[in-house]
Design a protein around this motif. Structure first.
Motif, PDB file in Angstrom:
ATOM      1  N   ASN A 141      56.063  37.834  25.528  1.00 38.52           N
ATOM      2  CA  ASN A 141      56.236  38.885  26.529  1.00 38.52           C
ATOM      3  C   ASN A 141      55.581  40.174  26.043  1.00 38.52           C
ATOM      4  O   ASN A 141      56.247  41.078  25.526  1.00 38.52           O
ATOM      5  CB  ASN A 141      57.719  39.085  26.809  1.00 38.52           C
ATOM      6  N   LEU A 142      54.263  40.231  26.204  1.00 40.97           N
ATOM      7  CA  LEU A 142      53.463  41.370  25.749  1.00 40.97           C
ATOM      8  C   LEU A 142      52.774  42.025  26.946  1.00 40.97           C
ATOM      9  O   LEU A 142      52.545  41.372  27.971  1.00 40.97           O
ATOM     10  CB  LEU A 142      52.405  40.897  24.741  1.00 40.97           C
ATOM     11  N   PRO A 143      52.407  43.289  26.837  1.00 39.42           N
ATOM     12  CA  PRO A 143      51.742  43.959  27.952  1.00 39.42           C
ATOM     13  C   PRO A 143      50.379  43.337  28.284  1.00 39.42           C
ATOM     14  O   PRO A 143      49.667  42.852  27.398  1.00 39.42           O
ATOM     15  CB  PRO A 143      51.571  45.403  27.447  1.00 39.42           C
ATOM     16  N   ASP A 144      50.052  43.338  29.559  1.00 35.49           N
ATOM     17  CA  ASP A 144      48.710  43.021  30.056  1.00 35.49           C
ATOM     18  C   ASP A 144      48.304  41.565  29.872  1.00 35.49           C
ATOM     19  O   ASP A 144      47.120  41.239  29.951  1.00 35.49           O
ATOM     20  CB  ASP A 144      47.662  43.930  29.389  1.00 35.49           C
ATOM     21  N   ARG A 145      49.262  40.646  29.661  1.00 33.70           N
ATOM     22  CA  ARG A 145      48.851  39.243  29.557  1.00 33.70           C
ATOM     23  C   ARG A 145      48.377  38.721  30.912  1.00 33.70           C
ATOM     24  O   ARG A 145      47.380  38.009  30.993  1.00 33.70           O
ATOM     25  CB  ARG A 145      49.994  38.351  29.056  1.00 33.70           C
ATOM     26  N   VAL A 146      49.087  39.090  31.994  1.00 40.53           N
ATOM     27  CA  VAL A 146      48.668  38.638  33.324  1.00 40.53           C
ATOM     28  C   VAL A 146      47.300  39.205  33.664  1.00 40.53           C
ATOM     29  O   VAL A 146      46.438  38.521  34.229  1.00 40.53           O
ATOM     30  CB  VAL A 146      49.716  39.031  34.384  1.00 40.53           C
ATOM     31  N   GLY A 147      47.079  40.452  33.291  1.00 36.54           N
ATOM     32  CA  GLY A 147      45.776  41.068  33.540  1.00 36.54           C
ATOM     33  C   GLY A 147      44.658  40.353  32.817  1.00 36.54           C
ATOM     34  O   GLY A 147      43.573  40.126  33.381  1.00 36.54           O
ATOM     35  N   GLN A 148      44.897  39.964  31.578  1.00 35.49           N
ATOM     36  CA  GLN A 148      43.869  39.255  30.815  1.00 35.49           C
ATOM     37  C   GLN A 148      43.614  37.866  31.395  1.00 35.49           C
ATOM     38  O   GLN A 148      42.464  37.412  31.440  1.00 35.49           O
ATOM     39  CB  GLN A 148      44.297  39.145  29.349  1.00 35.49           C
ATOM     40  N   ILE A 149      44.666  37.192  31.839  1.00 36.87           N
ATOM     41  CA  ILE A 149      44.483  35.881  32.458  1.00 36.87           C
ATOM     42  C   ILE A 149      43.647  36.010  33.727  1.00 36.87           C
ATOM     43  O   ILE A 149      42.690  35.247  33.943  1.00 36.87           O
ATOM     44  CB  ILE A 149      45.856  35.251  32.779  1.00 36.87           C
ATOM     45  N   SER A 150      43.995  36.997  34.555  1.00 36.38           N
ATOM     46  CA  SER A 150      43.242  37.218  35.799  1.00 36.38           C
ATOM     47  C   SER A 150      41.786  37.566  35.500  1.00 36.38           C
ATOM     48  O   SER A 150      40.861  37.123  36.208  1.00 36.38           O
ATOM     49  CB  SER A 150      43.895  38.339  36.604  1.00 36.38           C
ATOM     50  N   HIS A 151      41.580  38.340  34.458  1.00 42.00           N
ATOM     51  CA  HIS A 151      40.215  38.755  34.096  1.00 42.00           C
ATOM     52  C   HIS A 151      39.376  37.534  33.697  1.00 42.00           C
ATOM     53  O   HIS A 151      38.218  37.401  34.121  1.00 42.00           O
ATOM     54  CB  HIS A 151      40.271  39.762  32.952  1.00 42.00           C
TER      55      HIS A 151
END
Length: 394
Positions: A333-343
């Motif tokens: 549970n770390l910041p911006d994991r969903v963002g990195q996956i989407s990227h």
């Protein structure tokens, strides 16, 4: 063993799992056996998984019961493995055993039966000895007595409601009671603010909590001294909830009327005021079938669709399928994991149709549906994101 097909899943079982549960796995798409190479999931009851090697292929573990003390949950969480249990599936079995134990203890039925079993029916004063026993084993009735329930989950709620039906006053304590449990609880069950408030008021006290650092010896010597004189203590939850040594002393002193336990100890097994059972809490045909069916369904839903129901380490999450492919990702549970996956997906021309993300403690879980297929390079890039513990394409 035949080679695994593209849509073939392997479930390795431990213990004897009820057939009704195993029948939930279609033979066309599941191999189920007690020994399998590269299993996708484990399904077990009381087997000690702490001492069992767990292959990297395992993505889920299902416990056909409620407690998970026999499963290394923290270790599996670090590997991104979902752990499931079956809360409520055995609730009726435990409720009936608690009520049975309560009646046995209140009416002194076990020592009374033992007394008669020891009489010689050929003695001339047999009838007199029977009448002497009648006087020795006088019990008490339940209406108007107070039952204290520690833990108001699926089991605790059923017991509280059943006790109200027997005319008992019920007081319960659970700092983490769920909305669902609160709705099912009889409206006239009194809510206590602490364990101590329950202990001091209860004629009978029963425990329905997991064993952890907060609940170990929750009924200790200090709280035992706070019990009402002649109280009955019932522990069908977990060994270690009650300080058996301190309770044994209270039984010897006559301050506690009886102890009903599903966890025998050498010191108390022959105590005249103790009713001890061989771990019978959920040992009914119906309970074992209910647990097996619930776990089988939950494992199937997770393996095939990534949905999470009744996991003890992942957040509850489900998503209706809409795209061509589904991705299931467990990560720290770390910041911006969903963002990195989407990227990563965007860079590789993969369009997201639907996405849902939830977190629970140190873990987060994402389900997303995409258009088209996800190639090996894209999959490798997502799996390589810092903090990703488990990545699956469904």
């Amino acid at each position: 063993m035949p080679e695994r097909g593209e849509n073939m899943y392997r479930i390795q079982t431990f213990n004897n799992i009820a057939i009704r549960g195993l029948e939930r796995y279609p033979r066309e798409t599941y191999e189920v056996a007690s020994s399998l190479p590269d299993p996708d999931a484990f399904m077990l009851r009381s087997h000690n998984l702490h001492e069992t090697p767990i292959p990297d292929s395992v993505v889920a573990v299902g416990r056909a019961g409620s407690g998970v003390n026999n499963i290394p949950v923290d270790l599996l969480s670090e590997r991104g493995v979902a752990v499931f249990n079956a809360p409520g599936a055995n609730a009726n079995a435990v409720k009936e055993l608690v009520i049975g134990g309560l009646l046995l203890a209140a009416r002194n039925l076990i020592p009374a039966a033992e007394y008669l079993r020891g009489l010689d029916g050929d003695l001339p004063d047999f009838e007199k000895r029977v009448e002497d026993g009648k006087k020795r084993f006088v019990g008490f009735e339940l209406p108007g007595r107070t039952l204290g329930v520690i833990g108001l989950g699926a089991i605790g709620v059923k017991i509280a409601n059943a006790a109200r039906g027997l005319g008992m006053h019920v007081i319960g304590y659970d700092p983490k009671i769920t909305v669902e449990s609160a709705w099912r609880l009889a409206s006239d069950v009194e809510r206590a603010r602490s364990v101590d408030a329950v202990v001091s008021q209860a004629d009978v006290i029963t425990f329905h909590v997991p064993l952890n650092d907060q609940t170990r010896n929750i009924l200790d010597a200090t709280r035992i001294r706070s019990l009402k004189p002649g109280a009955i203590v019932i522990n069908l939850a977990r060994d270690g909830i009650v300080d058996d040594t301190a309770l044994g002393a209270a039984l010897d002193a006559g301050r506690v009327h009886a102890y009903v336990s599903d966890f025998p100890t050498p010191a108390l097994i022959r105590h005249p005021r103790v009713i001890t059972l061989p771990h019978l809490g959920a040992s009914t045909v119906e309970s074992e079938e209910n647990c097996a069916v619930m776990i089988a369904d939950q494992l199937r839903d997770y393996l095939e669709h990534g949905n999470v129901v009744n996991s003890v380490n992942l957040p509850a999450l489900s998503l209706e399928r809409k795209g061509d492919s589904r991705l299931a990702i467990v990560n720290r549970n770390l910041p911006d994991r969903v963002g990195q996956i989407s990227h990563v997906l965007g860079q590789n021309g993969v369009n997201i149709v639907h996405l849902v993300n939830e977190s629970r403690g140190n873990l987060a879980y994402t389900l997303l549906d995409v258009e088209g297929a996800v190639d090996a390079a894209t999959a490798e890039a997502i799996a390589g994101i810092d903090g990703v513990l488990r990545f699956r394409i469904l």
